[in-house]
Structures are given as C-alpha cells and as structure tokens.
Enzyme design. Structure first.
Site, mmCIF file in Angstrom:
data_model
loop_
_atom_site.group_PDB
_atom_site.id
_atom_site.type_symbol
_atom_site.label_atom_id
_atom_site.label_comp_id
_atom_site.label_asym_id
_atom_site.label_seq_id
_atom_site.Cartn_x
_atom_site.Cartn_y
_atom_site.Cartn_z
ATOM 1 N N GLY A 10 53.615 4.589 -56.935
ATOM 2 C CA GLY A 10 54.821 4.181 -55.981
ATOM 3 C C GLY A 10 56.032 4.119 -56.981
ATOM 4 O O GLY A 10 56.029 3.526 -58.158
ATOM 5 N N ASP A 35 42.030 7.454 -55.460
ATOM 6 C CA ASP A 35 41.696 6.657 -53.441
ATOM 7 C C ASP A 35 41.071 5.555 -53.860
ATOM 8 O O ASP A 35 39.947 5.358 -54.233
ATOM 9 C CB ASP A 35 41.347 7.681 -52.878
ATOM 10 C CG ASP A 35 40.331 6.897 -51.329
ATOM 11 O OD1 ASP A 35 41.698 5.354 -51.694
ATOM 12 O OD2 ASP A 35 40.561 7.401 -50.306
ATOM 13 N N ILE A 36 41.804 3.979 -53.752
ATOM 14 C CA ILE A 36 41.257 2.978 -54.495
ATOM 15 C C ILE A 36 39.798 2.685 -52.862
ATOM 16 O O ILE A 36 39.097 2.119 -53.136
ATOM 17 C CB ILE A 36 41.873 2.250 -54.320
ATOM 18 C CG1 ILE A 36 42.662 1.686 -52.962
ATOM 19 C CG2 ILE A 36 42.976 1.820 -55.201
ATOM 20 C CD1 ILE A 36 43.218 0.166 -53.321
ATOM 21 N N TYR A 124 48.982 -5.182 -40.647
ATOM 22 C CA TYR A 124 49.449 -4.887 -42.064
ATOM 23 C C TYR A 124 49.171 -6.316 -42.092
ATOM 24 O O TYR A 124 48.530 -5.865 -44.118
ATOM 25 C CB TYR A 124 50.400 -4.459 -41.686
ATOM 26 C CG TYR A 124 51.443 -4.658 -43.337
ATOM 27 C CD1 TYR A 124 50.806 -3.159 -44.898
ATOM 28 C CD2 TYR A 124 52.043 -5.624 -44.128
ATOM 29 C CE1 TYR A 124 51.426 -4.081 -46.035
ATOM 30 C CE2 TYR A 124 52.688 -5.521 -45.413
ATOM 31 C CZ TYR A 124 52.771 -4.628 -45.719
ATOM 32 O OH TYR A 124 53.002 -5.402 -47.797
ATOM 33 N N LYS A 128 46.704 -7.594 -46.145
ATOM 34 C CA LYS A 128 47.227 -7.580 -46.885
ATOM 35 C C LYS A 128 45.898 -9.183 -47.227
ATOM 36 O O LYS A 128 45.730 -9.042 -48.163
ATOM 37 C CB LYS A 128 48.302 -7.699 -46.749
ATOM 38 C CG LYS A 128 48.795 -6.241 -46.976
ATOM 39 C CD LYS A 128 48.677 -5.525 -47.981
ATOM 40 C CE LYS A 128 49.226 -6.365 -49.345
ATOM 41 N NZ LYS A 128 49.466 -5.619 -50.432
#
Length: 278
Positions: A10, A35-36, A124, A128
C-alpha cells in the site's frame, strides 16, 4: 532493528520502505504474501522473522465497500490487527498499528486530540475502532497511530484528481467534509522516530491544516497553475454508502513533547507531490 511491515504494497508501506534508514533490516509483505486475517499464517510469519517491531499498515480502506461487506471489514480491520498483536506479543515485539480519524463523529467543532472519545459513524470506522481496542488489550508495547485524509501514495483520491488537473480536465472534491490532509511521505517519516521514543500509547499524526479536499485541489491549481478546473462537491449529492464525519481533523497533545517534528505546511506537501507528478 528488524522491522516487519504488513500491508507493504500500500501507499504508506511503500513510502515507509523508501524512506527508512538503510541500517534497519526491513521485511515488507503485501497482502498476497501475508493476509493478516489468517491467524495461523500471521503467527508463522512473525515467528519465523522474529522482528523487533511489527508495523501493521494492512487494512480494508474502501469505506463505502465496507458498508456492503462488513464481514471482510471486521476481518481485515479488527481481527487482523488482533492477530498481528497476538503474534507480536509471542515474539516480544512492539506493534505499530495505523488507525483513522473516522473513529470520531465529526461533531466536536475543533480538531480531535488523543483524549477525545471516539464515536464512529460507519462500518469501517467501527471496525477500525475495534482494531485499536484489540491491539491495546493484547499488547502493552503498542503504538496506535491515528491519521486521515492521506494523499500522495499514487493510488489515492487526491493524486487521481491532481492528474486530471494536470491533463486539463475537471477535478472534484468534497467541500463540506473537513479533515487533516496528510502527505504520506511526511507521515511515514515520523513513524520510526516515534517508535524509538519508547513512549507507548495512542498518537495522532495528521497534517497541520484542517481543510477540505476541494480546498486542497484549489491550492494545487494555484500553486502549479494547472489547466484543469475544480468543482465543489457535497457529500449528500454523491450518494455515498458510508456516512462521513463533518470534521474529523486531528491534533496531538503529545507528539511535540516527544520531540516529533511537526509536519511541514500543507502547501509544501502539495508542491512536493506536484513535482513528482508533473
């Protein structure tokens, strides 16, 4: 130090790898490599690399898509950071986790500091915030970094609109949503100095001037005399799936006392990005 960067493909990951001092041993893994959300894979990779610091830049950041795919959103933005924190704890490593200004509802009427209470509006933002909480509860040796309105990575909203201005096309930006536009290079340059303080906790690392994307585009047009036009947009006219805070701008009560240099003026950041684009 041995550093493991997740989400290294990213914009922030690329900027960090480009700017970090060469004497550090940096292992950057993109989503295709790690892939976390895969707990077993995270434990295996962190165990093999045995980093001193894990910098979690991985996230599902398509805010509107999160509304229609909450399972992926919570997997990537909450459970993923938890997996990383658990693996870091097993190895005795520090975790750096990047969060968002969107954890706030935008109704304060002034920039948010680290003591303000989050009140997320969207899927979202809730995911987060959950990621932040899981990291804090799992590993005391953590840095949770909130930022927002990040630009300059190449695939971000602002860079795309600036390319339109350079090409003589019309660009548009929201004029009724305020944040702290943050140049990715200025952000990435401050992360490791903060880690080296050893002062674990939650910090805001946002750009120095609260404003809108519309204003940023107007500044860019003026600074570089770009040929394209700039149109003001309103959130309620765009049919966006996810609600956005009216003013999610950030400030910090702590970073200056820790010796972290303030970010340069926004016009300097815009000018530097334009030199890289034109």
């Amino acid at each position: 130090m041995r550093l493991l960067v997740t989400g290294a493909g990213g914009g922030l990951g690329r900027a960090f790898k480009e700017q970090v001092a060469s004497h550090h041993d940096v292992h950057g893994l993109g989503h295709d490599e790690l892939d976390i959300g895969d707990h077993a894979a995270v434990r295996a990779v962190v165990g093999e690399l045995a980093p001193d610091v894990v910098l979690n830049f991985a996230a599902f950041t398509q805010v509107d898509d999160c509304e229609s795919d909450p399972d992926r959103c919570y997997r990537d933005n909450a459970l993923g950071p938890h997996n990383v924190a658990l693996a870091a704890r097993t190895q005795g490593a520090i975790i750096v986790h990047v969060s968002t200004d969107y954890v706030f509802d935008g109704n304060k009427g002034a920039p948010y500091d680290e003591v303000d209470t989050p009140a997320p509006l969207s899927v979202y933002a809730r995911a987060k915030l959950a990621g932040e909480q899981l990291v804090r509860r799992t590993l005391a040796e953590h840095f949770v970094l909130r930022t927002g309105f990040v630009f300059g990575s190449g695939g971000d909203f602002l860079t795309g609109q600036l390319r339109k201005l350079v090409a003589g096309e019309e660009a548009g930006g929201l004029a009724d949503r305020v944040g702290s536009p943050t140049y990715v290079r200025h952000l990435s340059d401050r992360i490791l100095p903060l880690v080296l303080t050893g002062r674990f906790g939650t910090y805001h690392l946002g750009g120095p001037e609260p404003t809108t994307w519309f204003d940023v585009l107007r500044r860019a047009k003026r600074l570089a005399k770009l040929p394209g036009g700039v149109a003001a947009q309103r959130a309620d006219e765009l049919g966006l799936a996810a609600p956005r805070p009216r003013d999610s701008s950030l400030t910090s009560l702590y970073t200056r006392e820790l010796g972290i240099e303030p970010m340069p003026p926004l016009d300097d950041a815009i000018s530097d990005l334009l030199r890289r684009l034109v």
